[in-house]
Design a protein around this motif. Structure first.
Motif, mmCIF file in Angstrom:
data_model
loop_
_atom_site.group_PDB
_atom_site.id
_atom_site.type_symbol
_atom_site.label_atom_id
_atom_site.label_comp_id
_atom_site.label_asym_id
_atom_site.label_seq_id
_atom_site.Cartn_x
_atom_site.Cartn_y
_atom_site.Cartn_z
ATOM 1 N N VAL A 1 -7.422 65.812 38.862
ATOM 2 C CA VAL A 1 -6.842 67.085 38.418
ATOM 3 C C VAL A 1 -7.940 68.088 38.089
ATOM 4 C CG1 VAL A 1 -5.245 68.149 36.816
ATOM 5 C CG2 VAL A 1 -4.929 65.793 37.483
ATOM 6 N N TYR B 1 -0.176 69.784 30.119
ATOM 7 C CA TYR B 1 -0.079 68.965 28.918
ATOM 8 C C TYR B 1 1.281 69.127 28.271
ATOM 9 C CZ TYR B 1 -0.746 67.490 24.102
ATOM 10 O OH TYR B 1 -0.599 66.884 22.877
ATOM 11 N N ASN B 2 1.698 70.389 28.073
ATOM 12 C CA ASN B 2 2.917 70.613 27.320
ATOM 13 C C ASN B 2 4.169 70.165 28.045
ATOM 14 O OD1 ASN B 2 2.354 71.947 24.739
ATOM 15 N ND2 ASN B 2 1.251 73.374 26.029
ATOM 16 N N ARG B 3 4.152 70.217 29.364
ATOM 17 C CA ARG B 3 5.352 69.796 30.083
ATOM 18 C C ARG B 3 5.313 68.313 30.386
ATOM 19 N NH1 ARG B 3 8.801 71.540 28.736
ATOM 20 N NH2 ARG B 3 10.147 71.773 30.552
ATOM 21 N N GLY B 4 4.205 67.664 30.019
ATOM 22 C CA GLY B 4 4.171 66.210 30.189
ATOM 23 C C GLY B 4 4.014 65.781 31.633
ATOM 24 N N ILE B 5 3.352 66.589 32.446
ATOM 25 C CA ILE B 5 3.177 66.191 33.841
ATOM 26 C C ILE B 5 2.214 65.019 33.914
ATOM 27 C CG2 ILE B 5 2.605 67.021 36.140
ATOM 28 C CD1 ILE B 5 4.719 68.694 35.015
ATOM 29 N N TYR B 6 1.187 65.087 33.081
ATOM 30 C CA TYR B 6 0.225 63.995 33.011
ATOM 31 C C TYR B 6 0.258 63.428 31.605
ATOM 32 C CZ TYR B 6 -1.549 65.273 37.550
ATOM 33 O OH TYR B 6 -1.647 65.518 38.889
ATOM 34 N N PRO B 7 -0.044 62.147 31.459
ATOM 35 C CA PRO B 7 0.058 61.550 30.121
ATOM 36 C C PRO B 7 -0.866 62.224 29.124
ATOM 37 C CG PRO B 7 -0.977 60.040 31.666
ATOM 38 C CD PRO B 7 -0.458 61.168 32.466
ATOM 39 N N GLU B 8 -0.377 62.322 27.894
ATOM 40 C CA GLU B 8 -1.120 63.057 26.865
ATOM 41 C C GLU B 8 -2.487 62.457 26.598
ATOM 42 O OE1 GLU B 8 3.111 63.813 24.841
ATOM 43 O OE2 GLU B 8 1.674 62.534 23.844
ATOM 44 N N GLU B 9 -2.619 61.144 26.792
ATOM 45 C CA GLU B 9 -3.899 60.513 26.462
ATOM 46 C C GLU B 9 -4.990 60.982 27.399
ATOM 47 O OE1 GLU B 9 -0.482 58.806 26.149
ATOM 48 O OE2 GLU B 9 -1.457 57.523 27.611
ATOM 49 N N ASP C 1 -8.710 63.730 33.694
ATOM 50 C CA ASP C 1 -8.469 63.064 34.968
ATOM 51 C C ASP C 1 -9.308 63.760 36.046
ATOM 52 O OD1 ASP C 1 -7.213 62.724 37.552
ATOM 53 O OD2 ASP C 1 -5.572 61.758 36.490
ATOM 54 N N PRO D 1 -3.931 66.930 43.788
ATOM 55 C CA PRO D 1 -4.507 65.943 42.882
ATOM 56 C C PRO D 1 -3.648 64.695 42.908
ATOM 57 C CG PRO D 1 -3.267 67.529 41.639
ATOM 58 C CD PRO D 1 -3.213 67.982 43.075
ATOM 59 N N LEU E 1 -7.534 73.958 22.564
ATOM 60 C CA LEU E 1 -6.769 73.759 23.792
ATOM 61 C C LEU E 1 -7.081 72.383 24.358
ATOM 62 C CD1 LEU E 1 -7.299 77.201 25.481
ATOM 63 C CD2 LEU E 1 -5.314 76.407 24.249
ATOM 64 N N LEU E 2 -6.217 71.929 25.262
ATOM 65 C CA LEU E 2 -6.408 70.589 25.815
ATOM 66 C C LEU E 2 -6.762 70.679 27.283
ATOM 67 C CD1 LEU E 2 -3.672 69.834 23.616
ATOM 68 C CD2 LEU E 2 -5.191 67.942 24.002
ATOM 69 N N CYS F 1 4.144 60.331 30.835
ATOM 70 C CA CYS F 1 4.351 59.871 29.468
ATOM 71 C C CYS F 1 5.791 59.985 29.052
ATOM 72 C CB CYS F 1 3.457 60.643 28.516
ATOM 73 S SG CYS F 1 3.739 62.397 28.611
ATOM 74 N N ARG G 1 7.297 65.960 20.323
ATOM 75 C CA ARG G 1 7.645 65.000 21.366
ATOM 76 C C ARG G 1 8.236 63.752 20.735
ATOM 77 N NH1 ARG G 1 5.578 65.559 26.418
ATOM 78 N NH2 ARG G 1 4.921 67.673 26.670
ATOM 79 N N LYS H 1 -9.572 67.632 23.599
ATOM 80 C CA LYS H 1 -9.552 68.952 22.957
ATOM 81 C C LYS H 1 -10.787 69.760 23.284
ATOM 82 C CE LYS H 1 -9.461 67.423 18.792
ATOM 83 N NZ LYS H 1 -9.623 67.577 17.357
#
Lengths: 208, 460
Positions: free
Chosen positions: A61, A33-41, A58, B110, A53-54, B117, B460, A45
């Protein structure tokens, strides 16, 4: 006196393995989440370790991480796992950009003889909480990942472990000239987990 | 300090050389670490951990280190090794090689993220990445619907109910329950209905009539709340626009009247500038500007506080009916021209400049900004009578929806931004799905409790 310590403070090998592999699952989600590998949406939570935590929603994943953590748990119980590394690579060039290194030290006595250790649950939770906060705060100094990235998980195991179906032999995916930052560690008295993040050096910072 | 050993800094390899004394291992570890940190001098954090042994494995050349370990064994006999050397070597083996570790990679990859994003949306390829159905989801019959550029008979309210005026009756189609009901019918004097508009929270629906009156109804009870008498010339009220409690009416003589529906004499101000009938009337999302397009080919932008138009744009060569304010960029207005113009023009109303002009090939009868994506929807007339989805700002055509048999007259969007409703002279009302992502889903973000994770979404 003895009856007081019964409930939460006793840690068995299995319990410790479960704690560590669960920690790794949440840490991986947090890093994604924090590095933005996958979209935040695609994250939702949950409450864990006294923090919000998030977790990814998906399916791909999610199943990847659950498969991973169950295997790690197995290895931890056998005392064969030495390290887990989450590697972040650029999608386009497959160059390794970041390496999240979780060193694991197992108390061999526990694996061999089945000794039970004692440590307060709360204490462990607190230590893990500190690490999760550090992971979240790391985006303040880690370089921006401007491009699309993918991640891989490496496990350093003993030579004599049988390789399960879902795992292949791999190289270490090291970074040349990395910058390293050591984060907090936590200890269940059976397994001690250290966290280090190493990342590709940008051009030399001018804060010298 | 102990004489210790030297390290070859340049190649990132550490070659240990024994010192004269017999140092204990803890100090060796300490010393090595010192050099390691000295090498990576730019990072401040490792200095804090100088007390601990950090094996810099990621930069160590394991092959060389192993070679160096094995070579001394060949040269010296095992007897010749001093105890410290032996112990040190053992420590090295343990730390470097960990008993010959095997590195495994988890294979089940995966799905790689389709859209990171961090990627700016404009960089995406022109080919649409989401599936937009080419067929309308639903088609309904609306016989005898009047089709004139000065009329605005279709509106989709935020309560998810479509109001459509057919002849002398207003029908309500509830998009959630898919049920249809008749709301009201006008008597012969005011026949036919010329415009329909929901207010922003759907407590009232305004119905403009041919005799210049505007009636306000309560949709819950279907009762008439109020009648606003318009201009003296008894000309039809073809355009309506709500701005909170202000209802702006545009009539066929070019007069724009702002009515405050709460007070006794409702007329607040009158804008007189168009020379011919008003076709399009839209308030900006901020409520500061009003855009009006007329049959006189002019596009006027009015500031709510002034009675003279802020801007008068005469770039269009045909009547301007399609008007849409951009929801994600302030002061951006899109306007579409009629049969001889066929273009969509983008305006910055604070500077009064035309930013872009795109030729579409057929008259533009309606324009809408997609609430969930950065896209523009335009409805057209002959020859294709199509709906076009444009990507903004590249203005690449994302999709072309062709199903109507004659020019599309009326265009409306659902409150969640997923669907469009169109009505045309072929006497049908069609519902199209253009997006899966509902704008309602965005709200969970804003309801995060303040916690460590929340802070980073704003960074961000």
């Amino acid at each position: 006196m003895a009856s007081r310590t019964i409930s939460k403070d006793i840690i068995t090998l299995r319990g410790s393995a479960a704690i560590v592999s669960e920690f790794f699952g949440y840490a991986a989600n947090s890093i994604l989440y924090n590095r933005g590998i996958y979209p935040e949406e695609s994250f939702s939570k949950v409450k864990k370790y006294g923090l919000t935590l998030l977790l990814t929603q998906d399916d791909g994943v999610k199943s990847f991480i659950t498969g991973l953590t169950s295997q790690l748990s197995e290895w931890l119980e056998a005392g064969k796992l030495q390290r887990v590394v989450l590697v972040i690579m650029s999608k386009a060039t497959s160059e390794v950009l970041e390496r999240w290194n979780f060193n694991i030290e197992t108390d061999a006595e526990v694996v061999e003889k089945g000794v039970i250790k004692e440590k307060s649950d709360k204490e462990i939770m607190r230590e893990i909480q500190a690490i999760m906060r550090q992971i979240a705060s790391c985006i303040t100094y880690l370089p921006c990942l401007d491009e699309a990235c993918v991640f891989d998980v490496l496990a350093y195991t003993d030579k004599d472990t049988t390789v399960p179906m879902a795992w292949v032999e791999s190289d270490a995916k090291l970074i040349n000239n990395p910058q390293m930052v050591k984060l907090h560690s936590f200890d269940t008295k059976i397994h001690k987990v250290d966290t280090i993040v190493s990342y590709k050096n940008d051009e030399w910072e001018d804060e010298e | 300090m102990d004489a210790g050993f030297s390290t070859n800094v340049g190649n990132n390899k550490t070659i240990p050389v024994m010192g004269h004394q017999t140092p204990d291992f803890t100090s060796f570890g300490y010393h090595w670490c010192r050099s390691a940190t000295a090498r990576a001098s730019s990072q401040p954090s490792s200095h804090d951990y100088a007390d601990r042994f950090i094996p810099n494995r990621t930069a160590t050349n394991m092959d060389l280190a192993q070679g160096l370990l094995t070579i001394p064994r060949k040269e010296d006999s095992t007897v010749g090794l001093s105890a410290s050397r032996e112990a040190y070597r053992k420590l090295l083996v343990d730390t470097l090689l960990q008993g010959r570790t095997r590195i495994l990679k988890y294979r089940n990859q995966p799905r790689t993220p389709k859209r990171s994003c961090l990627e700016p949306p404009q960089v995406q390829p022109i080919k649409q990445h989401r599936y937009i159905p080419k067929e309308p989801e639903k088609t309904m019959d609306v016989s005898d619907i009047a089709c004139d550029w000065q009329l605005n008979l279709l509106d989709w309210g935020s309560n998810n109910i479509i109001a459509i005026a057919v002849d002398d009756t207003v029908y309500l189609w509830n998009a959630t329950t898919k049920s249809i009901s008749e709301m009201m019918t006008v008597d012969g004097a005011s026949y036919p209905i010329t415009s329909v508009s929901w207010d922003s929270d759907c407590r009232r629906i305004a119905i403009g009539l041919n005799n210049s009156y505007v009636e306000l109804y309560d949709p819950a009870t279907n009762k008439l709340i109020r009648t606003l008498q318009g201009n003296q010339q008894n000309l039809l009220v073809g355009s309506l626009a709500w701005n909170n409690h202000l209802l702006t009416t545009g009539s066929a003589d070019g007069l724009i009247i702002n009515n405050d529906v709460r007070i006794r004499s409702p007329i607040v101000s009158t804008y007189k500038s168009h020379r011919d009938g008003i076709c399009g009337l839209k308030w900006s999302p901020s409520g500061q500007y009003l855009a009006s397009g007329g049959n006189d080919k002019l596009l006027h932008v009015w500031d709510i506080s002034k009675s003279d138009p802020l801007h008068q744009f005469n770039n269009h060569t045909a009547s301007v009916r399609a008007l849409a304010w951009c929801p994600f960029q302030n002061n951006l207005l899109a306007s579409g021209g009629g049969k001889t113009d066929e273009s969509i023009k983008f305006w910055n109303v604070s500077s009064g400049t035309c930013l872009k002009s795109v030729n579409t090939g057929s008259e533009v009868s309606g324009l809408l900004w997609n609430k969930s994506e950065r896209e523009l929807v335009s409805s057209h007339g002959l020859p294709k009578n199509q709906l076009v989805l444009w990507k903004y700002p590249s203005m690449a055509k994302m999709a072309e929806l062709i199903d109507h048999l004659s020019p599309v007259q009326y265009l409306a969007q659902s409150p969640d931004g997923c669907k469009l409703a169109t009505a045309s002279t072929d006497e049908t009302l069609k519902i199209w799905r253009i997006s899966e992502k509902s704008t309602n889903k965005k709200t969970p973000r804003t309801s995060f409790v303040v916690g460590p994770c929340n802070m980073y979404s704003s960074i961000r």
